[in-house]
Design an enzyme around this catalytic site. Sequence first.
Site, PDB file in Angstrom:
ATOM      1  N   TYR A 138     -30.628  39.321  20.506  1.00 57.66           N
ATOM      2  CA  TYR A 138     -31.511  39.727  19.415  1.00 57.66           C
ATOM      3  C   TYR A 138     -31.372  38.710  18.272  1.00 57.66           C
ATOM      4  O   TYR A 138     -30.323  38.596  17.641  1.00 57.66           O
ATOM      5  CB  TYR A 138     -31.118  41.144  18.987  1.00 57.66           C
ATOM      6  CG  TYR A 138     -31.906  41.782  17.865  1.00 57.66           C
ATOM      7  CD1 TYR A 138     -33.092  41.238  17.368  1.00 57.66           C
ATOM      8  CD2 TYR A 138     -31.455  42.979  17.292  1.00 57.66           C
ATOM      9  CE1 TYR A 138     -33.795  41.867  16.339  1.00 57.66           C
ATOM     10  CE2 TYR A 138     -32.145  43.609  16.280  1.00 57.66           C
ATOM     11  CZ  TYR A 138     -33.317  43.045  15.796  1.00 57.66           C
ATOM     12  OH  TYR A 138     -33.991  43.663  14.779  1.00 57.66           O
ATOM     13  N   LYS A 166     -34.892  39.378  22.228  1.00 55.11           N
ATOM     14  CA  LYS A 166     -35.877  39.841  21.257  1.00 55.11           C
ATOM     15  C   LYS A 166     -35.851  38.882  20.074  1.00 55.11           C
ATOM     16  O   LYS A 166     -34.815  38.676  19.438  1.00 55.11           O
ATOM     17  CB  LYS A 166     -35.526  41.257  20.770  1.00 55.11           C
ATOM     18  CG  LYS A 166     -36.449  41.732  19.652  1.00 55.11           C
ATOM     19  CD  LYS A 166     -35.969  43.019  18.989  1.00 55.11           C
ATOM     20  CE  LYS A 166     -36.934  43.381  17.859  1.00 55.11           C
ATOM     21  NZ  LYS A 166     -36.407  44.433  16.977  1.00 55.11           N
TER      22      LYS A 166
END
Lengths: 476, 490
Positions: A138, A166
Amino acid sequence: MPAKVAWLRGLFPALVTPFVLKTEEIDEDAYRRLIRHVLPHVNGLVTSGTTGEFPYLTRQEQQRLVKIAVEEAGGKPVIAGCGASSTQEALALAYDAAAAGASAALIVAPFFLRPSDKGFYQHFYEIATSVDLPIILYNIPQMVDTYLPRPVVEDLADLPNVIGLKDSSGDLSYTMELLEYVGDRIDILVGHDEVALPALAGGVSGLILASGQVYPEIWQAIIRLVHEGRLEEARVLQRSIQKLSRIFCRHGGGVAVKAALKMMGLDMGPPRRPLKAVGGALLHETQAEIRLELEKLGKIAPADVPFACPSAPLAERFLELGITPEAIAAGGLRVGSGTAGEGLDRVQIDLIAGGKGTLLGEVYALQLTYPLRGREALTTILEPALTVRPATLLLPTVPQRNLRQANMIYGPTQSAVARAIVDALEIGRIPVSAVDSEVIIALATVHPQALDRHALYRSAYAAAAQALTQAFAAAT
Amino acid sequence: MGYKVEWFKGIFPALVTPFTRSGAVDEQAYRQLIRFVLPHVNGVVSCGTTGEFSSLTLDERKRVTEICLDEVAGRVPVVVGTGCKSTRETLILTRWARDAGADAALVVAPYFLKPTFNEVYDHFRAVDEIGLPLVLYNIPQCAGTHFRWWTAEGMALDFDHVIGIKDSSGDLPFMEALFEKVRGHVAIFVGHDEIVQAALAAGADGAILASANLIPDIWQQVYQATLRGELAIAQEWQQKVQKLVRIVVNCSSTQAVKEGLRMMGLEVGDSRHPIMPGDGFRREDYEELRVQLEMLGKIGKAPLVYEVGGRRIATEVFATPQTPRVVSDLTLRVGEGFAGPPFHELAHVDLLLGLKDGPVGRAIEKALAGWGEERGLRLISEHPRTLLVPTVTVRTPRQRVLLYEHAAAGINMAIQASIADGFLPEALLDQIALIVNAFVHPAASIARRITLNNYKATLQAIRKAIEGRPTLEELFNEKVSARHPFRYAP
């Protein structure tokens, strides 16, 4: 070898975490309501992400959220946010998530004490090789203050447990670089609502979005249109949610999402402190803007507001201020009116000018002692500390229900009237002798549902210019 | 190897370049400015950043330097800003400066197209070969390129004509690295007004400063006190000028310095566009700079007469060229003031000042008798009679306290200050009344800032009401570029 998983596709809302007012306890019922609301439109759920205020949640609370989500998800995958600044804590969270039935762990780059490349690698490596749970990396430099270095991501993508990344940076050059280097090995998901469409068109596999719980069906439509190659239609949809997406990304995050959900009837309570429900990152003005945008999307019904421009004879439009037609004649006061624009952009300006020593001078002073609720008179300025002359008060004729409406009057309308006055002064329409000896009161009528600040400015300028021309016609 | 020269130390103002109203270099004003600073300084800098070198043509830079050399006439050394974006132009101008008789060249790191460290190094090496003593100039805020110590060290020690480094970054760890690497070999000058005393105490040889146009005498005292080892005195002076120099450094320094000089009676014009009044140097900065210059004794008092009902009330006020000598109509005067940041605590005051038996006085009595209670009006001073009006409806208990206690305290401080500084003379107080509309944002929190911002905004508003500001010229000059904060979507 790493394997992409089939399920990591489509839309995953980054759920907010509901709290009870005052106690700040997690409101489990609200969480279930939220999940039931979004479930038909999504491919899975994300618990305790950045939008879910993960830094304020205990380990037990985060696991509880995963359990609830798994119970409610009806078999759809649950991605558990397992972000922590230390590797040890992130590991513990990932174990908990696996035990609670999560399908993957979303692990943010370590923050506060930020490591360099080796430390980043080691953090994810330890988790990916210790826990029997797929890992999604992330990247969110807005919070972490550092990008996950691409060469580090290249190596992490080779770990069997790492299935995706992400990217919330909103930085498409970084996203494209990731797709170039690791797109064949792991799935890239975009986490920045403002650039979701270009990221999808560029090849990302899915969306993890804060706004995925506010308008999930629009995101699903965009995903479908992109896959069908119907980009023009997708652009129209993305533009319809661009402003809200910007607000969620940059002007309030989860707090703004909670404000929107509350307006839609899903009360998720306040954020945990030190965040404020409004007045912190989410300004009151922005909150009003959210309501307007949700009205535009049909998510909430707009309040019906009666509206009419003053239509009495011009000399009678100042009666409310205590100025009668007789007083206008007796005091030699100047009046003028102008109207411009159509529909919601229509503006009417009725103004009265005259000597400071006349009744108007006293009315001017009185207006500044009489804050009419929602109709406060303000000194007209080009910008703060640049007051126009002659001194001018601007007074809305329609009560302002909220800060956004007030902004339409005190922003575009006021600055247009200010500019019209200075222009009239410069071309000699308003005589220089009036600068020190006279005052002006301008009544502004603007539709309460006006939306377009740019159009409003143009209407208000034209209306004010007409009104000034009429009022000062005899002066030149 | 670079070297130290005996003369390169102490206080050097980075002279502004005066312009006439038509925009030409104003030779007379420049000579006047040089005569003003000369008694207090160890040298001067022509065509530095504050001298707007980047807005001057090569011919103008030569002309400005010629005037400077002529006016200074050898009494102190003249350092000439000769840096340009390209090496080619920098060489042309530096050769010219050498032949014109400059004592040294101050050469900024090439900007806009940001060269790498080795390109910066070679740029300065080419300039060094000209033979004019060279001062390397680091100002990353403008140039976008930060030398870094290894580049500075290499240039100072490898080249033959480097006599110093001017560092305007304000980055003390960087300066300490310079001391570590090259102190004793070349002079190190501080160019960031906010850390002068700290840098001198740490070992800097001198300072090249924008604010030394305004307060060369004070900087000389800081320098001398440091030389004598009297750090407490130097610290005290730095603290006294800190607010002034923060404004100068952070708010379009060239325009700030020019407007400061104007307030002090030295008309040097405005900066060339795109730098303009009321932009980076905001109006509230103007007002604050004025107050600071008054406190430092740099703006003198002048007589002002109020003509009220056949009487003449004489007073003395800190006067700028915009201050009138006579104010004859006190029926109703309007003033506005604005002070921030921070955003939530900013103050925006609409003020009416007028006769008690005029529209203002009558409005106050009518309001108090009628809707005073209901609308939250509050008399906060009797002398002069002053009515506080909340600009927006007070919605929360906290907002109530912040408005009626903290904002009101600031407004009263401003009234007292205006009585003390002469704008509201005692003899006038019984005849005038004030209506002050004040604003406290519903999300405001910092009480101390609310008091101070309302103090500043009210002080401005009183002065602007009396002085009839803004002037028409200001309105006409800025109507096109004015930025109304609520005109755009948030």
